[in-house]
Design a protein around this motif. Structure first.
Motif, mmCIF file in Angstrom:
data_model
loop_
_atom_site.group_PDB
_atom_site.id
_atom_site.type_symbol
_atom_site.label_atom_id
_atom_site.label_comp_id
_atom_site.label_asym_id
_atom_site.label_seq_id
_atom_site.Cartn_x
_atom_site.Cartn_y
_atom_site.Cartn_z
ATOM 1 N N GLY A 68 0.839 -1.213 0.000
ATOM 2 C CA GLY A 68 0.000 0.000 0.000
ATOM 3 C C GLY A 68 0.866 1.253 0.000
ATOM 4 O O GLY A 68 0.584 2.229 -0.705
ATOM 5 N N LEU A 69 1.933 1.199 0.787
ATOM 6 C CA LEU A 69 2.854 2.338 0.860
ATOM 7 C C LEU A 69 3.579 2.528 -0.486
ATOM 8 O O LEU A 69 3.739 3.656 -0.966
ATOM 9 N N LEU A 70 3.977 1.423 -1.096
ATOM 10 C CA LEU A 70 4.656 1.508 -2.396
ATOM 11 C C LEU A 70 3.734 2.148 -3.436
ATOM 12 O O LEU A 70 4.141 3.018 -4.208
ATOM 13 N N ARG A 71 2.473 1.720 -3.424
ATOM 14 C CA ARG A 71 1.521 2.292 -4.384
ATOM 15 C C ARG A 71 1.331 3.781 -4.124
ATOM 16 O O ARG A 71 1.268 4.585 -5.050
ATOM 17 N N ALA A 72 1.236 4.124 -2.838
ATOM 18 C CA ALA A 72 0.995 5.535 -2.489
ATOM 19 C C ALA A 72 2.165 6.419 -2.920
ATOM 20 O O ALA A 72 1.966 7.495 -3.486
ATOM 21 N N VAL A 73 3.405 5.974 -2.673
ATOM 22 C CA VAL A 73 4.530 6.819 -3.115
ATOM 23 C C VAL A 73 4.623 6.808 -4.635
ATOM 24 O O VAL A 73 5.063 7.793 -5.245
ATOM 25 N N GLY A 74 4.181 5.731 -5.253
ATOM 26 C CA GLY A 74 4.127 5.698 -6.719
ATOM 27 C C GLY A 74 3.203 6.792 -7.234
ATOM 28 O O GLY A 74 3.533 7.503 -8.182
ATOM 29 N N ARG A 75 2.073 6.955 -6.573
ATOM 30 C CA ARG A 75 1.085 7.950 -7.031
ATOM 31 C C ARG A 75 1.553 9.389 -6.839
ATOM 32 O O ARG A 75 1.058 10.286 -7.502
ATOM 33 N N THR A 76 2.497 9.628 -5.939
ATOM 34 C CA THR A 76 2.966 11.014 -5.748
ATOM 35 C C THR A 76 3.742 11.502 -6.968
ATOM 36 O O THR A 76 3.861 12.703 -7.175
ATOM 37 N N GLY A 77 4.326 10.557 -7.736
ATOM 38 C CA GLY A 77 5.120 10.962 -8.895
ATOM 39 C C GLY A 77 6.488 11.513 -8.519
ATOM 40 O O GLY A 77 7.275 11.905 -9.375
ATOM 41 N N LYS A 78 6.799 11.533 -7.218
ATOM 42 C CA LYS A 78 8.095 12.061 -6.765
ATOM 43 C C LYS A 78 9.160 10.973 -6.852
ATOM 44 O O LYS A 78 8.835 9.791 -6.762
ATOM 45 N N PRO A 79 10.437 11.357 -6.958
ATOM 46 C CA PRO A 79 11.479 10.329 -6.900
ATOM 47 C C PRO A 79 11.383 9.528 -5.603
ATOM 48 O O PRO A 79 11.109 10.085 -4.536
ATOM 49 N N VAL A 80 11.579 8.218 -5.730
ATOM 50 C CA VAL A 80 11.494 7.321 -4.570
ATOM 51 C C VAL A 80 12.797 6.535 -4.458
ATOM 52 O O VAL A 80 13.269 5.974 -5.451
ATOM 53 N N LEU A 81 13.367 6.518 -3.259
ATOM 54 C CA LEU A 81 14.544 5.691 -2.991
ATOM 55 C C LEU A 81 14.059 4.442 -2.259
ATOM 56 O O LEU A 81 13.543 4.542 -1.147
ATOM 57 N N LEU A 82 14.198 3.303 -2.913
ATOM 58 C CA LEU A 82 13.652 2.056 -2.368
ATOM 59 C C LEU A 82 14.776 1.195 -1.812
ATOM 60 O O LEU A 82 15.590 0.656 -2.564
ATOM 61 N N LYS A 83 14.806 1.066 -0.494
ATOM 62 C CA LYS A 83 15.845 0.241 0.127
ATOM 63 C C LYS A 83 15.476 -1.242 0.026
ATOM 64 O O LYS A 83 14.294 -1.593 0.048
#
Ligand code: PEP
Ligand code: MN
Length: 341
Positions: free
Chosen positions: A192-207
């Motif tokens: 759910g969190l991954l989808r939500a940050v996906g929707r922001t369109g902002k760069p995401v750093l995925l550890k």
């Protein structure tokens, strides 16, 4: 699968391909490369008439993607992804260094760290405002106040900011204040969190998760990209093994491997990867030679007084030394250190 369009294909031809794919219920992601336009299509391949698709005007070729991650796969994109954040590009021919404290503890602590790492040549400021701690009684971060301090430190130093969103309720706030949203190891499979940050369109750093396979890590990146967000940066931060002499086992072979499996940029965090200050510099050098596009390093103005992760945090002079010592290693790996401005 991906549909590679011919050089000089028209908008109408692209539209026809898209219409066909939509009729087959495919999700479409158009990737505009420097040289070629590529349409990545995700759906049930049993519905596809490959011959028909390949015969459409403007189509150069259709390439099925066998890996379970479709958008993340190296074959999905002829060029490596470059994530642009302000003046800096991640994944290009320059090595980026994100540095700063584990946690934002006070404005004074953060500004000292930010100024110190900026002067030494870091290109991003890191610092947790929300901290995913093993114990509910440990310091959890300054939360919104911490975000405001990060924004202030960015104003003072010009360094773009990377900070973690630990749960769904924080995503909008972190997206508003930060330049890159970090997803921590413990949340790598919080879908759910991954989808939500996906929707922001902002760069995401995925550890990478504490005990996640490379495939699981890339599948998590797929969740973000599937929401239409192509700005994903991976970060290897060590995994759990039988070895307890180091905090984690920094898996540099996963870095070299992931470079072959995906077009996404990959950073390495030798601070969490080892848990030991003395190991940060040698593993930073090794990470660069393994193909890392950048490093994430914990730096504290007074590591012995840090509220979290002091044992793995470098002092500012130690970080300066690291920046000096990695420059020739980066050059050997065919990269220059990124600079602001
Ligand atoms: C961090 O970078 O502050 C952090 C908590 O890292 P990880 O999620 O890799 O443990
Ligand atoms: Mn930490």
């Amino acid at each position: 699968m991906i549909i590679v369009m011919k050089n000089g294909s028209t908008k109408d031809q692209e539209e026809q391909v898209n219409r066909t794919l939509k009729e087959w219920n495919f999700q479409i992601h158009v990737i505009e490369g420097v040289e070629k336009k590529v349409i990545a299509a995700v759906g049930d391949k049993r519905r596809v008439d490959f011959g028909f698709l390949e015969s459409l005007p403007g189509v150069e070729r259709v390439v099925p993607i066998l890996a379970p991650y479709k958008l993340v796969a190296a074959e999905a994109q002829p060029e490596r992804t470059k994530v642009r954040v302000g003046p800096v590009e991640i994944g290009g021919d320059r090595l980026v260094v994100m540095a700063g404290p584990c946690a934002v503890e006070s404005e004074e602590q953060l500004l000292r760290a930010a100024k110190g790492v900026a002067e030494a040549g870091a290109t991003f400021l890191r610092g947790g405002a929300f901290k995913p701690r093993t114990s509910p009684y440990a310091f959890q971060g300054l939360e919104d106040e911490g975000l405001a301090m990060l924004a202030r430190a960015r104003e003072v130093t010009g360094l773009p900011v990377v900070t973690e969103a630990v749960d769904l309720t924080q995503v909008d706030r972190v997206a508003k204040w930060a330049d890159i949203i970090q997803i921590g190891a413990r949340n790598m499979q919080n879908f759910g969190l991954l989808r939500a940050v996906g929707r922001t369109g902002k760069p995401v750093l995925l550890k990478r998760g504490l005990s996640a396979t490379v495939q699981e890590w890339l599948m998590s990146a797929e969740y973000i990209m599937a929401e239409g967000n192509p700005h994903v940066i991976l970060c290897e931060r060590g995994i759990r093994t039988f070895e307890t002499a180091t905090r984690n086992t920094l898996d540099l072979s996963a870095v070299a491997l992931a470079k072959t499996l995906t077009h996404l940029p990959i950073l390495v965090d030798p601070s969490h990867g080892t848990g030991k200050r003395a190991l940060v510099l040698p593993m930073a050098k090794a990470a660069i030679m393994a193909g890392a596009d950048g490093l994430m390093i914990e730096v504290h103005p007074e590591p012995e007084r840090a509220l979290s992760d002091g044992e793995q945090s470098l002092s500012i002079p130690e970080f300066q030394r690291l920046m000096e010592e990695i420059a020739p290693v980066a050059e050997l790996a065919g990269k220059l250190l990124a600079r602001l401005g």
